[in-house]
Design a protein around this motif. Structure first.
Motif, PDB file in Angstrom:
ATOM      1  N   ILE A 159     -26.978  18.411 -15.569  1.00 38.98           N
ATOM      2  CA  ILE A 159     -27.933  17.957 -15.187  1.00 38.98           C
ATOM      3  C   ILE A 159     -28.334  17.017 -15.399  1.00 38.98           C
ATOM      4  O   ILE A 159     -29.388  15.899 -15.436  1.00 38.98           O
ATOM      5  CB  ILE A 159     -28.902  19.236 -15.119  1.00 38.98           C
ATOM      6  CG1 ILE A 159     -28.460  20.167 -14.369  1.00 38.98           C
ATOM      7  CG2 ILE A 159     -30.813  18.759 -14.565  1.00 38.98           C
ATOM      8  CD1 ILE A 159     -29.071  22.317 -13.989  1.00 38.98           C
ATOM      9  N   GLY A 160     -28.456  16.149 -16.329  1.00 38.68           N
ATOM     10  CA  GLY A 160     -29.192  15.436 -18.206  1.00 38.68           C
ATOM     11  C   GLY A 160     -28.359  14.231 -17.465  1.00 38.68           C
ATOM     12  O   GLY A 160     -29.624  13.448 -16.688  1.00 38.68           O
ATOM     13  N   ASN A 161     -27.600  14.252 -17.044  1.00 43.63           N
ATOM     14  CA  ASN A 161     -26.482  12.917 -16.478  1.00 43.63           C
ATOM     15  C   ASN A 161     -27.065  12.255 -15.230  1.00 43.63           C
ATOM     16  O   ASN A 161     -27.450  11.446 -15.105  1.00 43.63           O
ATOM     17  CB  ASN A 161     -25.270  13.205 -16.188  1.00 43.63           C
ATOM     18  CG  ASN A 161     -24.711  13.439 -17.947  1.00 43.63           C
ATOM     19  OD1 ASN A 161     -24.281  12.421 -18.690  1.00 43.63           O
ATOM     20  ND2 ASN A 161     -23.589  13.574 -17.880  1.00 43.63           N
ATOM     21  N   LEU A 162     -27.372  13.984 -14.339  1.00 51.04           N
ATOM     22  CA  LEU A 162     -27.940  13.378 -13.016  1.00 51.04           C
ATOM     23  C   LEU A 162     -29.530  12.829 -13.499  1.00 51.04           C
ATOM     24  O   LEU A 162     -29.982  11.572 -12.828  1.00 51.04           O
ATOM     25  CB  LEU A 162     -28.303  14.212 -12.742  1.00 51.04           C
ATOM     26  CG  LEU A 162     -28.823  14.313 -10.800  1.00 51.04           C
ATOM     27  CD1 LEU A 162     -28.255  14.028 -10.422  1.00 51.04           C
ATOM     28  CD2 LEU A 162     -29.011  16.507 -10.154  1.00 51.04           C
ATOM     29  N   PHE A 163     -30.065  13.608 -14.133  1.00 48.57           N
ATOM     30  CA  PHE A 163     -32.180  12.460 -14.739  1.00 48.57           C
ATOM     31  C   PHE A 163     -31.938  11.660 -15.247  1.00 48.57           C
ATOM     32  O   PHE A 163     -33.013  10.797 -14.298  1.00 48.57           O
ATOM     33  CB  PHE A 163     -32.892  13.802 -15.229  1.00 48.57           C
ATOM     34  CG  PHE A 163     -32.763  14.550 -14.876  1.00 48.57           C
ATOM     35  CD1 PHE A 163     -32.853  15.535 -12.715  1.00 48.57           C
ATOM     36  CD2 PHE A 163     -33.287  16.078 -15.657  1.00 48.57           C
ATOM     37  CE1 PHE A 163     -33.468  16.007 -12.709  1.00 48.57           C
ATOM     38  CE2 PHE A 163     -33.670  17.626 -14.562  1.00 48.57           C
ATOM     39  CZ  PHE A 163     -33.644  17.163 -13.260  1.00 48.57           C
ATOM     40  N   LEU A 164     -30.587  11.353 -16.016  1.00 51.96           N
ATOM     41  CA  LEU A 164     -30.926   9.901 -16.475  1.00 51.96           C
ATOM     42  C   LEU A 164     -30.275   8.714 -15.142  1.00 51.96           C
ATOM     43  O   LEU A 164     -31.521   8.315 -15.206  1.00 51.96           O
ATOM     44  CB  LEU A 164     -29.902   9.289 -17.817  1.00 51.96           C
ATOM     45  CG  LEU A 164     -29.973   8.771 -18.447  1.00 51.96           C
ATOM     46  CD1 LEU A 164     -31.161   8.213 -19.110  1.00 51.96           C
ATOM     47  CD2 LEU A 164     -28.902   8.431 -19.781  1.00 51.96           C
ATOM     48  N   PHE A 165     -29.971   8.713 -15.329  1.00 50.57           N
ATOM     49  CA  PHE A 165     -29.270   7.700 -13.772  1.00 50.57           C
ATOM     50  C   PHE A 165     -29.917   7.826 -12.950  1.00 50.57           C
ATOM     51  O   PHE A 165     -30.062   6.794 -12.309  1.00 50.57           O
ATOM     52  CB  PHE A 165     -27.905   8.389 -14.190  1.00 50.57           C
ATOM     53  CG  PHE A 165     -26.926   7.807 -14.776  1.00 50.57           C
ATOM     54  CD1 PHE A 165     -26.504   6.189 -15.208  1.00 50.57           C
ATOM     55  CD2 PHE A 165     -26.197   9.008 -15.948  1.00 50.57           C
ATOM     56  CE1 PHE A 165     -25.743   6.411 -16.834  1.00 50.57           C
ATOM     57  CE2 PHE A 165     -25.276   8.675 -17.050  1.00 50.57           C
ATOM     58  CZ  PHE A 165     -24.980   7.422 -16.997  1.00 50.57           C
ATOM     59  N   SER A 166     -30.221   9.002 -12.530  1.00 48.38           N
ATOM     60  CA  SER A 166     -31.418   8.820 -11.224  1.00 48.38           C
ATOM     61  C   SER A 166     -32.199   7.859 -11.486  1.00 48.38           C
ATOM     62  O   SER A 166     -33.004   6.772 -10.949  1.00 48.38           O
ATOM     63  CB  SER A 166     -31.706   9.696 -10.685  1.00 48.38           C
ATOM     64  OG  SER A 166     -30.319  10.651 -10.459  1.00 48.38           O
ATOM     65  N   LYS A 167     -33.148   7.891 -12.454  1.00 48.75           N
ATOM     66  CA  LYS A 167     -34.249   7.176 -12.793  1.00 48.75           C
ATOM     67  C   LYS A 167     -33.661   5.948 -12.917  1.00 48.75           C
ATOM     68  O   LYS A 167     -34.591   4.703 -12.670  1.00 48.75           O
ATOM     69  CB  LYS A 167     -34.771   8.087 -14.499  1.00 48.75           C
ATOM     70  CG  LYS A 167     -35.380   9.683 -14.064  1.00 48.75           C
ATOM     71  CD  LYS A 167     -35.714   9.735 -16.006  1.00 48.75           C
ATOM     72  CE  LYS A 167     -36.260  12.202 -15.654  1.00 48.75           C
ATOM     73  NZ  LYS A 167     -36.326  11.366 -17.155  1.00 48.75           N
TER      74      LYS A 167
END
Length: 294
Positions: free
Chosen positions: A90-98
């Motif tokens: 989930i952290g990877n999803l949040f980071l690259f989505s931002k």
């Protein structure tokens, strides 16, 4: 079959995941992740946005936005191939989505891009990922206690994690290390942690770099009789960590925990009960075993 197993595992742990995702950090991250989607699709707002679509429909993605979103999906899939815990996924999803949202908003309107970037900076400075607060048998060292504890009893083997609270990798690894401490802690095999982000002298003394470029966080070190026997990850001649996956299977195998445990648990508990000088946190005393990987 793998997809069915993954879905069943997700549904089984859904109550735990639901409780975990309700924390402010993840709620805020979710809304920031879908911000561009909401702005582009929101009725009454999207009609006033710029678009490069041939049909002039400003409430749908143009070809460049689709390319950016597809590239985002590919990057997240590549990064998540090495992710171990749900937090890392989930952290990877949040980071690259931002990151993608910053590009999309600047492309849409420079004012929206500046506003979103300012919100991202404010989020980073004010909202930190929640720390692991589950059960563990771990001794937390300071710069004044670590040497004394490691050398106090030559019969005791220590596995010490060098970490920093600001490191997302350390935060993701926390439940795995806690679970290992619950399974393998005994009189002759102990688990410890020291925050080298706070105690810089310890970082220099044990040669663990806190630089994000070195990628040495977290570092696990096995001590016997106060002497370092091995560490993971290993460090090359340039001071950078050799790539190593911090999952439970690798740690058990590399540190030979099963054999160490069998030898160490025979040590008589002459220093008191098992948790006498340990920092033990347990939000649910009846539940000591958890599954952290989905």
């Amino acid at each position: 079959m793998g997809i069915i197993t993954g879905v069943c595992t997700f549904l089984y742990h859904l109550p735990q995941i639901y409780k975990w995702l309700l924390k402010p950090y993840y709620i805020t991250s979710f809304f920031m992740t879908v911000a561009f989607l909401v702005v582009r699709k929101a009725p009454g707002l999207c009609e006033h946005l710029a678009t490069q679509r041939e049909d002039g429909n400003s409430c749908d993605f143009d070809w460049r936005e689709v390319e950016i979103l597809m590239f985002l999906s590919a990057i997240v899939m590549m990064k998540n191939r090495r992710a171990i815990t749900l937090e890392q996924h989930i952290g990877n999803l949040f980071l690259f989505s931002k990151v993608a949202n910053v590009i999309l908003f600047f492309r849409l309107d420079i004012r929206l891009g500046i506003l979103y970037l300012a919100l991202c900076l404010a989020f980073v400075m004010t909202c930190k990922p929640p720390l692991y607060m589950g059960p563990e048998y771990i001794k937390y060292f300071s710069d004044k206690t670590i040497d004394e504890e490691l050398q106090s009893d030559s019969r005791v083997t220590w596995i010490v994690e060098f970490y920093a609270n600001w490191s997302s990798d350390c935060q993701s690894f926390a439940p795995i290390f806690a679970d290992l401490s619950l399974k393998y802690n005994c009189a002759g095999l102990r688990f410890g942690k020291v925050d080298i982000g706070r105690y810089g002298e310890v970082s220099q003394r044990y040669r663990v770099s806190t630089s994000p470029l070195a990628k040495q966080l977290p570092t696990l070190v096995l001590f016997q009789g106060g002497r370092e026997i091995m560490r993971r990850p290993m460090v090359d001649n340039k001071g950078r960590a050799v790539s190593w996956t911090f999952n439970e299977e690798n740690i058990i195998r590399e540190f030979n925990l099963n054999e160490l445990f069998q030898k160490s648990k025979k040590l008589s508990k002459t220093r008191g009960s098992k948790g006498e000088d340990l920092t033990v946190t347990n939000n649910n005393p009846k539940k000591l075993d958890h599954v952290y990987m989905v």
